[in-house]
Design an enzyme around this catalytic site. Structure first.
Site, PDB file in Angstrom:
ATOM      1  N   GLY A   9       7.766   3.715   3.382  1.00  0.00           N
ATOM      2  CA  GLY A   9       8.251   4.811   4.205  1.00  0.00           C
ATOM      3  C   GLY A   9       9.720   4.652   4.530  1.00  0.00           C
ATOM      4  O   GLY A   9      10.394   3.750   4.026  1.00  0.00           O
ATOM      5  N   GLY A  10      10.212   5.536   5.387  1.00  0.00           N
ATOM      6  CA  GLY A  10      11.628   5.507   5.737  1.00  0.00           C
ATOM      7  C   GLY A  10      12.044   4.236   6.449  1.00  0.00           C
ATOM      8  O   GLY A  10      13.120   3.690   6.198  1.00  0.00           O
ATOM      9  N   PHE A  11      11.199   3.728   7.331  1.00  0.00           N
ATOM     10  CA  PHE A  11      11.526   2.546   8.117  1.00  0.00           C
ATOM     11  C   PHE A  11      10.805   1.295   7.643  1.00  0.00           C
ATOM     12  O   PHE A  11      11.236   0.193   7.959  1.00  0.00           O
ATOM     13  CB  PHE A  11      11.142   2.763   9.594  1.00  0.00           C
ATOM     14  CG  PHE A  11      12.059   3.693  10.316  1.00  0.00           C
ATOM     15  CD1 PHE A  11      13.282   3.259  10.797  1.00  0.00           C
ATOM     16  CD2 PHE A  11      11.704   5.017  10.521  1.00  0.00           C
ATOM     17  CE1 PHE A  11      14.126   4.114  11.472  1.00  0.00           C
ATOM     18  CE2 PHE A  11      12.536   5.878  11.189  1.00  0.00           C
ATOM     19  CZ  PHE A  11      13.760   5.439  11.675  1.00  0.00           C
ATOM     20  N   ALA A  12       9.699   1.435   6.958  1.00  0.00           N
ATOM     21  CA  ALA A  12       8.823   0.292   6.780  1.00  0.00           C
ATOM     22  C   ALA A  12       8.049   0.341   5.474  1.00  0.00           C
ATOM     23  O   ALA A  12       8.118   1.304   4.720  1.00  0.00           O
ATOM     24  CB  ALA A  12       7.839   0.245   7.948  1.00  0.00           C
ATOM     25  N   LYS A  13       7.298  -0.721   5.235  1.00  0.00           N
ATOM     26  CA  LYS A  13       6.324  -0.790   4.154  1.00  0.00           C
ATOM     27  C   LYS A  13       4.959  -1.082   4.764  1.00  0.00           C
ATOM     28  O   LYS A  13       4.862  -1.657   5.844  1.00  0.00           O
ATOM     29  CB  LYS A  13       6.685  -1.891   3.155  1.00  0.00           C
ATOM     30  CG  LYS A  13       7.877  -1.585   2.274  1.00  0.00           C
ATOM     31  CD  LYS A  13       8.076  -2.697   1.252  1.00  0.00           C
ATOM     32  CE  LYS A  13       9.261  -2.402   0.343  1.00  0.00           C
ATOM     33  NZ  LYS A  13       9.459  -3.485  -0.661  1.00  0.00           N
ATOM     34  N   CYS A  14       3.920  -0.682   4.034  1.00  0.00           N
ATOM     35  CA  CYS A  14       2.566  -0.952   4.479  1.00  0.00           C
ATOM     36  C   CYS A  14       1.908  -1.899   3.481  1.00  0.00           C
ATOM     37  O   CYS A  14       1.964  -1.661   2.269  1.00  0.00           O
ATOM     38  CB  CYS A  14       1.769   0.348   4.577  1.00  0.00           C
ATOM     39  SG  CYS A  14       0.244   0.189   5.507  1.00  0.00           S
ATOM     40  N   ASP A  40       2.567  16.501  11.174  1.00  0.00           N
ATOM     41  CA  ASP A  40       2.846  16.143   9.777  1.00  0.00           C
ATOM     42  C   ASP A  40       1.538  16.053   8.973  1.00  0.00           C
ATOM     43  O   ASP A  40       1.303  15.085   8.250  1.00  0.00           O
ATOM     44  CB  ASP A  40       3.606  14.817   9.692  1.00  0.00           C
ATOM     45  CG  ASP A  40       4.213  14.588   8.303  1.00  0.00           C
ATOM     46  OD1 ASP A  40       4.448  15.582   7.584  1.00  0.00           O
ATOM     47  OD2 ASP A  40       4.443  13.413   7.945  1.00  0.00           O
ATOM     48  N   LEU A  46       0.815  -1.211   0.000  1.00  0.00           N
ATOM     49  CA  LEU A  46       0.000   0.000   0.000  1.00  0.00           C
ATOM     50  C   LEU A  46       0.852   1.265   0.000  1.00  0.00           C
ATOM     51  O   LEU A  46       0.416   2.309  -0.467  1.00  0.00           O
ATOM     52  CB  LEU A  46      -0.935   0.012   1.213  1.00  0.00           C
ATOM     53  CG  LEU A  46      -1.948  -1.131   1.301  1.00  0.00           C
ATOM     54  CD1 LEU A  46      -2.716  -1.060   2.615  1.00  0.00           C
ATOM     55  CD2 LEU A  46      -2.905  -1.103   0.127  1.00  0.00           C
ATOM     56  N   GLY A  47       2.048   1.181   0.581  1.00  0.00           N
ATOM     57  CA  GLY A  47       2.910   2.349   0.641  1.00  0.00           C
ATOM     58  C   GLY A  47       4.265   1.999   1.228  1.00  0.00           C
ATOM     59  O   GLY A  47       4.452   0.939   1.830  1.00  0.00           O
TER      60      GLY A  47
END
Length: 659
Positions: A65-70, A179, A62-63
């Site tokens: 990020g800097g640390f992870a995936k969704c 944010d 789904l997306g």
């Protein structure tokens, strides 16, 4: 899905930044500890919670990020789908990194609000940390804006109200989001907005103890954050102003080609506002983007602003809004608008003055509207209905059934049964086919269109696509409409900006595109012409209502397609003979044989017209793009199943118009 794409950073001497970075979170300062050439081990499709033993199936990404995936994550025992934020242990190996994740979990799990992404559960195994969140099937406002480019003001009000509701809850919990941006507002299946991504959220501290770290997304940072004066609720309001500006205009207010210039514009609160933005929208954006935090409005003051109180907000948006502009033809906004209009017209002096002051958009020559003192129940509409009763006793009556709001007394069966519909089909459908007076002009028009359409459908071959032979054409068609027949009648706007109203008593009135000339039809083909400034006394109230319809559609509704309009002065003026609504579509039949059907669920349209002794069919798809064919071409080549189904439905509506 941008739920993960944020990280705190400490700026140093870096001044250069590529343009596309400005709308992304400030993760460019993060150093990657792992070797980029070393591929991470493939994650298992089936994931087991070691504590509960529950098994989940990992779906699409789904997306990132800097640390992870969704990912989509489906509970195999219940089939419930979650948005799972999956963070490898290797990415949070340092103590401060793990503390950040733990802080996000602790904060988010305590939040419970209809406009906050719901936190369900978290667990971890040897490889990853898993955070199970509410799944929002329609992704984020960032995805919607990417498809749409800009949003309409009613949509912006709809979304902003929900953002403010969620944000107010956060602030009451003494939590700053820090944010706020389009990518962090998620939309579920029913078009409800959810505020998400609490990776940078923090507790509100006293002024002297506020965090002075610069974090967030560059285009949405407030001046006080850039100047390291600390975060307060006002910083979230600033970001909300940036969000509103971006939704309305398709770009952030402080967007430039480099970070240094963007920061300079933010510190100076320097941005441009095009004149296309409404006055109230400009005022609200300006207040939220005040350089001094103390000058910004509170969340309660935002929703009390004229931008909200002087414009309607849809109760619900259709899913089609994710990819195409809405067609605000539903009656609820219209009812609210006309309720205020009626109060202004026929209420006391205070109501009139208040409404006129608030509206402020009518031209000065419309001031006479507010001086009307007649009771609506005694207007010419009712008077003419009574007149019709006495003048047309020799004609067979047409009983009006199934529609509220006919302007006659409810307890008078005799009056109700003898009112004539001079222009047939005033209320969309008659009670039975025997009352349709098939020898009338309206019957002839409908029969002609029906025969042609039926003949085409009966002989048209099957096909999988549109014919290659298409043509350019111009004709009049309905671009906007409002059903307010429970009080006044049915209003519509033609592509040449003529506005017409088919009143509940069967008379028809058109306001031409010059906004000064009125055409009045008391009988088919018999037209009276007068100016709005010199309307006969018996028509003043109808002209007033006509103006309200025109103003409402101009201010609140969008055009329904891309067809050009060229008025052929040699042809008679177009006016509506009949309209009919079903649970799926709206049918409109005009005096020259133009026949239009609007389908609600996807906003597609079919228009059949006669041009140069030849019938044409125009199809407007859900993206509002039009294609025109000769019916003769369709008869020879066929068309797609989808279009055929719409043509068949349109024919059935035409045949049922008097049933």
């Amino acid at each position: 899905m941008d739920i993960l794409r944020t990280i705190t950073y400490q700026p140093t001497g870096h001044n250069k930044m590529c343009e596309q970075t400005l709308n992304k979170p400030c993760e460019f300062r993060r150093k990657r500890s792992e070797d980029p050439t070393h591929a991470a081990p493939e994650m298992s499709r089936i994931i087991t919670d070691p504590t509960t033993g529950k098994c989940y199936c990992r779906g699409k990404v789904l997306g990132k990020g800097g640390f992870a995936k969704c990912y989509e994550l489906t509970d195999l025992s219940t089939n419930k789908v979650y948005a799972a934020k999956i963070i490898p242990h290797s990415r949070v190996a340092k103590p401060h990194q793990r503390e950040k994740i733990d802080r996000e979990i602790e904060l988010h799990r305590a939040l419970h609000h209809r406009h906050i992404v719901h936190f369900y559960h978290h667990f971890e195994d040897k490889e990853n940390i898993y955070i199970l969140l509410e799944y929002c099937s329609r992704r984020s406002l960032a995805h919607i804006l990417k498809a749409r480019k800009v949003l309409t003001e009613p949509e912006v009000r709809y979304y902003l109200r929900q953002i403010v509701s969620g944000l107010k809850y956060l602030h009451e919990q003494e939590i700053l989001h820090r944010d706020l941006k389009l990518g962090n507002f998620f939309i579920n299946d029913t078009m409800d907005l959810k505020v998400g991504d609490f990776g940078l959220a923090a507790k509100l501290e006293p002024l002297e103890n506020r965090r002075r770290t610069i974090c967030g997304t560059p285009n949405y940072l407030s001046p006080e954050v850039l100047n390291k004066q600390g975060h307060g609720c006002e910083s979230d309001v600033w970001a909300l102003g940036c969000v509103m500006y971006t939704m309305l205009l398709g770009r952030p207010p402080f967007e430039t080609t480099n970070l240094k210039e963007t920061y300079r514009c933010i510190r100076e609160a320097r941005y441009t506002v095009p004149s296309s933005l409404s006055v109230h929208a400009r005022q609200l954006v300006a207040s939220m983007l005040s350089k001094n935090p103390e000058d910004r409005p509170s969340l309660d003051e935002i929703v009390r602003h004229d931008f909200f109180t002087q414009g309607f907000t849809p109760e619900r948006l259709p899913p089609s809004c994710c990819h195409s502009a809405p067609d605000f033809h539903l009656s609820s906004p219209a009812k609210n608008f006309f309720k205020k209009a009626a109060a202004a017209l026929f209420g006391g002096k205070k109501e009139k003055a208040k409404y006129y002051d608030n509206l402020g958009k009518f031209a000065k020559d419309d001031e006479e509207i507010y001086k009307l003192r007649h009771d609506l129940k005694k207007t010419s509409i009712s008077q003419q209905s009574q007149k019709l009763k006495t003048e047309d006793e020799s004609k067979p009556p047409a009983t009006i059934e199934g529609k509220p709001g006919v302007l006659v007394k409810e307890n008078s069966q005799q009056i109700r049964d003898t009112i004539r519909m001079i222009v047939r089909g005033t209320l969309g459908s008659c009670s039975s086919s025997s009352e349709c007076l098939e020898d009338s002009t309206m019957g002839c028009v409908a029969d002609g269109v029906g025969r042609v359409l039926r003949g085409c459908l009966e002989s048209m071959p099957e096909a999988d696509a549109f014919p290659k032979e298409q043509m350019n054409s111009s004709f009049q068609w309905v671009t906007k409409w409002v059903d307010y027949s429970n009080k006044y009648g049915f209003g519509y706007q033609l592509s040449d900006h003529t506005v017409g109203v088919l009143f509940n008593n069967g008379t028809h009135m058109s306001l031409l595109s010059d906004k000064k000339t009125v055409h009045y039809y008391a009988e088919l083909g018999q037209c009276s012409v007068f100016s709005t400034a010199e309307a006969p006394e018996q028509f003043i109230n109808q002209v007033t209502i006509l103006k309200y319809f025109a103003h409402y559609m101009e201010e609140n509704l969008m055009d329904g397609g891309d067809l050009p309009s060229i008025m052929d002065k040699s042809k008679p003026r177009l006016y509506l003979l009949q309209w009919l609504k079903s649970d799926r579509a709206l049918m409109m039949l005009f005096n020259d044989g133009t026949f239009q059907v609007n389908f609600y669920h996807d906003h597609t349209k079919i228009i059949i017209c006669n041009q140069n002794e030849e019938y044409l069919l125009t199809y407007i798809n859900e993206d509002r793009i039009s294609t025109t064919f000769r019916l003769a071409t369709l008869l020879a080549s066929g068309c797609s199943v989808d279009l055929r189904n719409r043509m068949e439905y349109a024919l059935n509506m035409l045949l049922q118009r008097c049933n």
